[in-house]
Enzyme design. Structure first.
Site, PDB file in Angstrom:
ATOM      1  CD  GLU A 125      -0.731  -0.987   3.588  1.00 47.32           C
ATOM      2  OE1 GLU A 125      -1.668   0.555   4.296  1.00 47.32           O
ATOM      3  OE2 GLU A 125      -1.005  -1.355   4.383  1.00 47.32           O
ATOM      4  CE  LYS A 127       7.079   5.206   5.307  1.00 46.40           C
ATOM      5  NZ  LYS A 127       7.533   6.524   5.786  1.00 46.40           N
ATOM      6  CG  ASP A 129       5.878  12.600   3.148  1.00 50.04           C
ATOM      7  OD1 ASP A 129       6.558  12.108   4.353  1.00 50.04           O
ATOM      8  OD2 ASP A 129       6.393  13.454   2.096  1.00 50.04           O
ATOM      9  CE1 TYR A 235      -0.538   3.516   9.944  1.00 44.92           C
ATOM     10  CE2 TYR A 235      -0.765   5.630   7.736  1.00 44.92           C
ATOM     11  CZ  TYR A 235      -0.518   5.067   8.913  1.00 44.92           C
ATOM     12  OH  TYR A 235       0.650   5.617   9.402  1.00 44.92           O
ATOM     13  CE  LYS A 323      11.121   6.431   2.821  1.00 42.12           C
ATOM     14  NZ  LYS A 323      11.482   7.390   3.655  1.00 42.12           N
ATOM     15  CB  CYS A 428      39.217  18.896  17.705  1.00 45.30           C
ATOM     16  SG  CYS A 428      37.475  20.006  18.530  1.00 45.30           S
ATOM     17  CB  CYS A 431      38.353  22.270  22.438  1.00 46.00           C
ATOM     18  SG  CYS A 431      39.028  20.679  22.271  1.00 46.00           S
ATOM     19  CB  CYS A 446      37.565  16.301  19.325  1.00 46.31           C
ATOM     20  SG  CYS A 446      38.007  17.163  21.061  1.00 46.31           S
ATOM     21  CB  CYS A 452      35.711  19.318  23.818  1.00 47.93           C
ATOM     22  SG  CYS A 452      35.695  19.811  21.886  1.00 47.93           S
TER      23      CYS A 452
HETATM   24  S1  IVH Z   1       2.147   0.970   8.945  1.00 44.34           S
HETATM   25  C1  IVH Z   1       4.132  -0.824  12.848  1.00 44.34           C
HETATM   26  N1  IVH Z   1       1.334   1.900   7.158  1.00 44.34           N
HETATM   27  O1  IVH Z   1       5.466   6.106   7.795  1.00 44.34           O
HETATM   28  C2  IVH Z   1       3.973   0.069  11.811  1.00 44.34           C
HETATM   29  N2  IVH Z   1       3.224   3.651   8.152  1.00 44.34           N
HETATM   30  O2  IVH Z   1       8.101   4.615   8.338  1.00 44.34           O
HETATM   31  C3  IVH Z   1       3.154   1.279  11.818  1.00 44.34           C
HETATM   32  N3  IVH Z   1       2.760   5.304   7.246  1.00 44.34           N
HETATM   33  O3  IVH Z   1       5.384   6.257  11.493  1.00 44.34           O
HETATM   34  C4  IVH Z   1       2.476   1.305  10.306  1.00 44.34           C
HETATM   35  N4  IVH Z   1       1.564   5.092   5.336  1.00 44.34           N
HETATM   36  O4  IVH Z   1       3.630   7.411  10.056  1.00 44.34           O
HETATM   37  C5  IVH Z   1       2.540   2.048   8.047  1.00 44.34           C
HETATM   38  N5  IVH Z   1       0.349   2.646   4.943  1.00 44.34           N
HETATM   39  C6  IVH Z   1       1.603   2.601   5.579  1.00 44.34           C
HETATM   40  C7  IVH Z   1       1.610   4.154   6.578  1.00 44.34           C
HETATM   41  C8  IVH Z   1       2.702   4.601   7.003  1.00 44.34           C
HETATM   42  C9  IVH Z   1       2.533   5.816   6.428  1.00 44.34           C
HETATM   43  C10 IVH Z   1       4.054   6.875   7.977  1.00 44.34           C
HETATM   44  C11 IVH Z   1       3.573   6.191   9.216  1.00 44.34           C
HETATM   45  C12 IVH Z   1       5.202   5.474  10.411  1.00 44.34           C
HETATM   46  C13 IVH Z   1       6.316   5.411   9.246  1.00 44.34           C
HETATM   47  C14 IVH Z   1       7.802   5.103   9.627  1.00 44.34           C
END
Ligand code: IVH
Length: 704
Positions: A125, A127, A129, A235, A323, A428, A431, A446, A452
């Site tokens: 699915e 991710k 942002d 999600y 990613k 350094c 210092c 250092c 320091c």
């Molecule tokens: S699952 C136990 N699913 O990405 C983990 N996270 O980099 C539960 N995020 O903190 C996260 N889309 O804020 C999950 N489809 C998705 C997501 C997602 C965005 C974010 C979420 C998480 C961060 C991790």
């Protein structure tokens, strides 16, 4: 209205001026929060605040009880309430290419003991942002919304979350406790509108939709949040009285039936090639989605398997974020500065002509270390085809997700003829102590330690940071100032601030930026933070390689400060049972153990730590809630082949039940679990007369 210059104000005029400023600034605060239409421009607000502070400084006795100086910026300093998450909110580990996805599948199969042709489905699915939010419903009613915070404790943003149209206030047919988690985000169109409105009002535009979403959700006034068009995709989940389903895709369907928005591009995939295919499909749609995504998340579909896989310290084993590739831009490298970190590392930073990379203006990039600048990696292999980086070069900058910008390439055709290679300093810059490179360490450090100033300041900043002592009113800025003025040289000094600066000639309340109320609040917050869990104390020491997770493991293992300190002193020659015991902790390796024992046995360090601990009330480590566990507190050794679970899973299960898992058998071992092929460890267990179990015996024991 024209202002009387400060040096012409007499006492009567000053009193009247302070009253006037207090009224104007209080009204400006109300306008800012109440109407979302600030009457005073930011610059004017700042000017009046500075004038108020200057008059207070000249006439300290005239400072008003409602002084505007006691407000941090324009927000009341108490901020949001805190929420302890009953189930931690975690982040995700990352995959960057197809081979990482295959490795992810392999490692899961290995952990679960599944062979290559066994069925193992995943969901894939987008991710999103944005920022994650946890919504708690009790008997169908939304009672709490909390941000992730540090994963354990977040901020209570319930009133704000209730203004988001995608978040239901009530759920039908949903008795008991249900915590739904997901991402708050802002669409591209709404982001553009918001920035136009902001700029029209003379406000600062947001850098990107994620910042806009975070800034909008974290408003102290929910009415401001209401005016910002936020959205929410569900999600994931936290505490549940009853499971939502038996699979991830089933749980998503269940969340949809409860009334949440779920992402329509979620797909169930049978293997890594289907996952990567769906990744490519999502990537192709990315530009037309209308909201930012930064990758694709894969999750094991079967929730029972997710349960078996469990978690590492901050990430689940059953999920990974694949990613999208980083965004790139070319710019000029104007200078290379050297920063000195908490552990003395000299870190080169590239100062760049500002350039926009993926919607964010970048003016600094990390250069890692001297080898990286010279065009070599930590194994001495060439990077960038061996091209070094010089001041004045034309460089390619990239950003990947949250990661700080880096330099990917250098354009040699644009290099000036007289450009000379960068010479990395051997002393350094802060210092003047020698900066040394130990064998096998890519970083030059250092050797000044606590003398320091840069190391001392960075150590103090770490100490007061959110994940460590998190003292209200004492952030990086304040502690840096206190250090500069000689008020705080080491962490222990924080806890004697009140004794030294609440009365007498030099008083905190008379310092610029402080007042009677804020000083009292700070002393109070410091007093309250004296009670500190052992794990947090260990983490606060800022010892190299000893992170938050390791600190908690150490705390759980040694139980008390006295136990921990004695063990570290007893391990000073890096040999013998205390050293072996330290290395036996799952999650502690040679490098970390060496760094820890060295730091704890270094004289100046030890004295500074002792001064600190004497001022604190250190709470013994809480053992996991294992009152029903038959193996709580027992030391267990697994040896030979396990057939029903892998070694990693066995270890993780035992630790969850409160047992300590060790790699070697000694008199201190309680149980040895021996599978086929166990050799000398099984024999030693017999010789020592320890409890010896086979795998079934162990499973029977822990199922009771
Ligand atoms: S699952 C136990 N699913 O990405 C983990 N996270 O980099 C539960 N995020 O903190 C996260 N889309 O804020 C999950 N489809 C998705 C997501 C997602 C965005 C974010 C979420 C998480 C961060 C991790």
């Amino acid at each position: 209205m024209s202002e009387t210059p400060l040096d012409k104000l007499d006492e009567t005029e000053a009193r009247a001026e302070l009253a006037r400023l207090s009224a104007i600034l209080a009204k400006a605060n109300d306008d800012y929060h109440g109407a979302d239409a600030p009457v005073l421009a930011d610059a004017e607000y700042d000017h009046l605040k500075r004038r108020n502070a200057a008059i207070e400084n000249k006439f300290p006795s005239l400072k008003r009880a409602d002084s505007p100086s006691d407000l941090v910026g324009s927000t009341p300093s108490d901020g949001f309430g805190k929420v302890q998450h009953t189930v931690r909110m975690l982040s995700l580990s990352n995959a960057f290419d197809e081979s990482d996805v295959v490795d992810f599948d392999d490692s899961i199969r290995r952990y679960l003991g599944l062979d290559q042709d066994a069925d193992l489905a995943y969901t894939a699915e987008p991710k999103i942002d944005g920022l994650s939010l946890s919504l708690r419903y009790e008997n169908g009613v939304l009672v709490q919304a909390a941000t992730r915070g540090d994963g354990g404790v977040g901020e209570n943003v319930t009133a704000n979350a209730k203004t988001i149209a995608d978040i239901p206030h009530c759920l039908e047919n949903a008795p008991g406790i249900i915590e739904i988690r997901g991402e708050v985000y802002m669409s591209h169109a709404d982001f553009a509108d918001l920035n136009t409105r902001q700029q029209g009002r003379g406000g600062k535009p947001f850098a990107n939709p994620r910042n806009a979403a975070a800034g909008s959700l974290r408003q102290l006034d929910a009415e401001i949040t209401r005016s910002r068009p936020l959205k929410f995709f569900a999600y994931s989940w936290g505490e549940l009285q009853k499971p939502l389903a038996t699979t991830q895709h089933g749980a998503i369907d269940a969340m949809k039936s409860l009334g949440f928005q779920v992402n329509p591009m979620t797909k169930t995939c049978a293997n890594p090639s289907e996952m990567v295919e769906h990744y490519q499909h999502i990537e192709a749609q990315r530009a037309t989605l209308g909201y930012d995504i930064d990758g694709v998340v894969y999750k094991v579909d079967d929730l029972a398997l997710q349960g078996r896989l469990g978690f590492r310290s901050t990430t689940p084993r059953w999920a990974i974020a694949h990613k999208f590739p980083a965004e790139l831009a070319w710019t000029c490298l104007e200078a290379i500065d050297i920063q000195v970190g908490r552990t003395g590392a000299l870190s080169p930073v590239a100062r760049l002509t500002p350039v926009t990379v993926g919607g964010v203006v970048v003016s600094n990039a990390t250069l890692h270390n001297e080898d990286y600048i010279a065009g070599r990696d930590s194994f001495g292999e060439e990077i960038r085809d061996g091209k070094d980086i010089r001041v004045g070069d034309w460089v390619q900058v990239y950003r990947a997700g949250d990661v700080i910008p880096k330099i990917a390439d250098v354009d040699l055709s644009k290099r000036a003829n007289d450009a000379s290679p960068f010479v990395f300093p051997e002393t350094c810059p802060e210092c003047g102590s020698d900066a040394l490179r130990e064998e096998g360490d890519a970083v030059r450090r250092c050797s000044g330690g606590m003398i320091c100033p840069a190391q001392a300041v960075e150590r103090l900043k770490h100490f007061v940071s959110r994940a460590v002592f998190d003292i209200d009113g004492l952030g990086a800025k304040q502690v840096e100032q206190f250090h500069q003025d000689g008020w705080v040289r080491e962490p222990a000094d924080i806890f004697t601030l009140e004794e030294r600066f609440s009365t007498g000639i030099q008083q905190l309340k008379n310092r610029e930026g402080w007042g009677e109320k804020s000083a009292l609040n700070l002393f109070d917050a410091i007093r309250q933070s004296r009670a500190v869990p052992l794990g947090r104390l260990i983490f606060s020491l800022g010892i190299r390689h000893v992170g938050e997770n390791a600190s908690n493991l150490l705390a759980r293992h040694y139980g008390s400060w006295a136990g921990f300190e004695q063990a570290m002193l007893a391990a000073s020659d890096f040999d013998g049972p205390p050293w072996e015991d330290l290395l036996g902790i799952d999650g502690v390796g040679q490098v970390m153990a060496t760094s820890l024992v060295s730091a704890m046995n270094q004289e100046a360090e030890q004295a500074s730590i002792d001064r600190l601990v004497a001022l604190l009330d250190v709470q013994d480590a809480k053992q996991p809630n294992t009152s029903d566990s038959p193996v709580a507190g027992k030391t267990v050794v697994f040896t030979g082949t396990l057939e029903k679970m892998t070694r990693a899973e066995a270890k993780a299960r035992a630790e969850t039940l409160g047992a300590k898992v060790s790699g070697s058998v000694s008199k201190k071992t309680d149980i040895v679990v021996a599978g086929p092929g166990a050799g000398s460890k099984e024999k030693k267990a017999r010789d020592l007369g320890l409890t010896l179990l086979d795998e079934d015996g162990w499973l029977e024991l822990i199922s009771t």
